[in-house]
Design a protein around this motif. Structure first.
Motif, short mmCIF file in Angstrom:
data_model
loop_
_atom_site.label_atom_id
_atom_site.label_comp_id
_atom_site.label_asym_id
_atom_site.label_seq_id
_atom_site.Cartn_x
_atom_site.Cartn_y
_atom_site.Cartn_z
N GLN A 115 0.84 -1.20 0.00
CA GLN A 115 0.00 0.00 0.00
C GLN A 115 0.87 1.24 0.00
O GLN A 115 1.83 1.33 0.76
CB GLN A 115 -0.89 0.00 1.24
CG GLN A 115 -1.76 1.24 1.39
CD GLN A 115 -2.61 1.18 2.64
OE1 GLN A 115 -3.05 0.11 3.05
NE2 GLN A 115 -2.83 2.32 3.26
N PHE A 116 0.53 2.17 -0.86
CA PHE A 116 1.15 3.49 -0.84
C PHE A 116 0.12 4.43 -0.25
O PHE A 116 -1.00 4.56 -0.76
CB PHE A 116 1.55 3.93 -2.25
CG PHE A 116 2.53 3.01 -2.94
CD1 PHE A 116 3.44 2.27 -2.22
CD2 PHE A 116 2.54 2.89 -4.31
CE1 PHE A 116 4.36 1.43 -2.84
CE2 PHE A 116 3.45 2.06 -4.95
CZ PHE A 116 4.35 1.32 -4.21
N ASN A 117 0.47 5.11 0.83
CA ASN A 117 -0.47 5.88 1.62
C ASN A 117 -0.76 7.28 1.10
O ASN A 117 -1.80 7.84 1.41
CB ASN A 117 0.05 6.01 3.05
CG ASN A 117 0.24 4.67 3.70
OD1 ASN A 117 -0.57 3.78 3.58
ND2 ASN A 117 1.36 4.51 4.39
N ALA A 118 0.16 7.85 0.34
CA ALA A 118 0.00 9.25 -0.03
C ALA A 118 0.67 9.54 -1.37
O ALA A 118 1.75 10.11 -1.43
CB ALA A 118 0.59 10.15 1.06
N VAL A 119 0.02 9.13 -2.46
CA VAL A 119 0.53 9.40 -3.80
C VAL A 119 -0.18 10.66 -4.31
O VAL A 119 -1.40 10.65 -4.48
CB VAL A 119 0.29 8.22 -4.75
CG1 VAL A 119 0.86 8.52 -6.14
CG2 VAL A 119 0.89 6.93 -4.18
N VAL A 120 0.57 11.71 -4.51
CA VAL A 120 -0.02 12.98 -4.95
C VAL A 120 -0.63 12.77 -6.33
O VAL A 120 0.04 12.33 -7.26
CB VAL A 120 1.04 14.10 -4.96
CG1 VAL A 120 0.44 15.42 -5.43
CG2 VAL A 120 1.67 14.25 -3.57
#
Length: 162
Positions: A115-120
């Motif tokens: 999981q990537f939590n904060a991909v702009v």
């Protein structure tokens, strides 16, 4: 290109592109005034987490990734990772190689997903890369990131089953 464990002696080469990327404030949720010592502590993770570098044929560090479990306890079976590529080497497959490497590490370590939590959301190159490797956007936090040029934009949570 070779991907290998990062060493403390790699930090100056990492910092050379880490610092301007973070200071630009366009793709990471780190403070734009993050200092070198704190950056080092945040990026060069101790085991069982892992930090790697991608080096070209001349031995130059052209990118880096850190990988770790995303949560503790009963959610510790999901991995996470972050990536930085020297802008001089963007578009040359460094990011793809690093992401694939982190996914293989996570599989080998027994993680069930990443999981990537904060991909702009405006980081279209990263979003496209992650999608091409099997990640999907689970949701977007509206206006979760204050982009220095584009204003408030969303932060994606992205996931891939391993």
């Amino acid at each position: 290109m070779l991907i290998r464990e990062a060493k403390a002696t790699d930090w100056p080469a990492i910092w050379a592109f880490f610092h301007p990327i973070v200071a630009a404030g366009e793709t990471f949720t780190y403070p734009v005034d993050l200092g070198e010592e704190e950056g080092n502590e945040w990026w060069l993770l101790p085991a069982p987490s892992r930090t790697v570098v991608a080096v070209d044929d001349a031995g130059k560090v052209v990118g880096t990734a850190k990988m770790n479990r995303n949560h503790l306890g009963n959610a510790s079976h999901i991995a996470s990772a972050s990536f930085m590529v020297d802008p001089a080497f963007e578009g040359g497959g460094v990011g793809r190689a690093l992401c694939a490497h982190t996914m293989e590490w996570a599989r080998a370590a027994g993680f069930r997903g990443m999981q990537f939590n904060a991909v702009v959301e405006t980081n279209e190159r990263a979003v496209g890369l992650y999608r091409s490797l099997g990640f999907e956007v689970l949701g977007t936090l509206p206006e979760g990131f204050h982009h220095p040029r584009q204003g408030y934009v969303g932060l994606h949570i992205m996931y891939c089953a391993l």
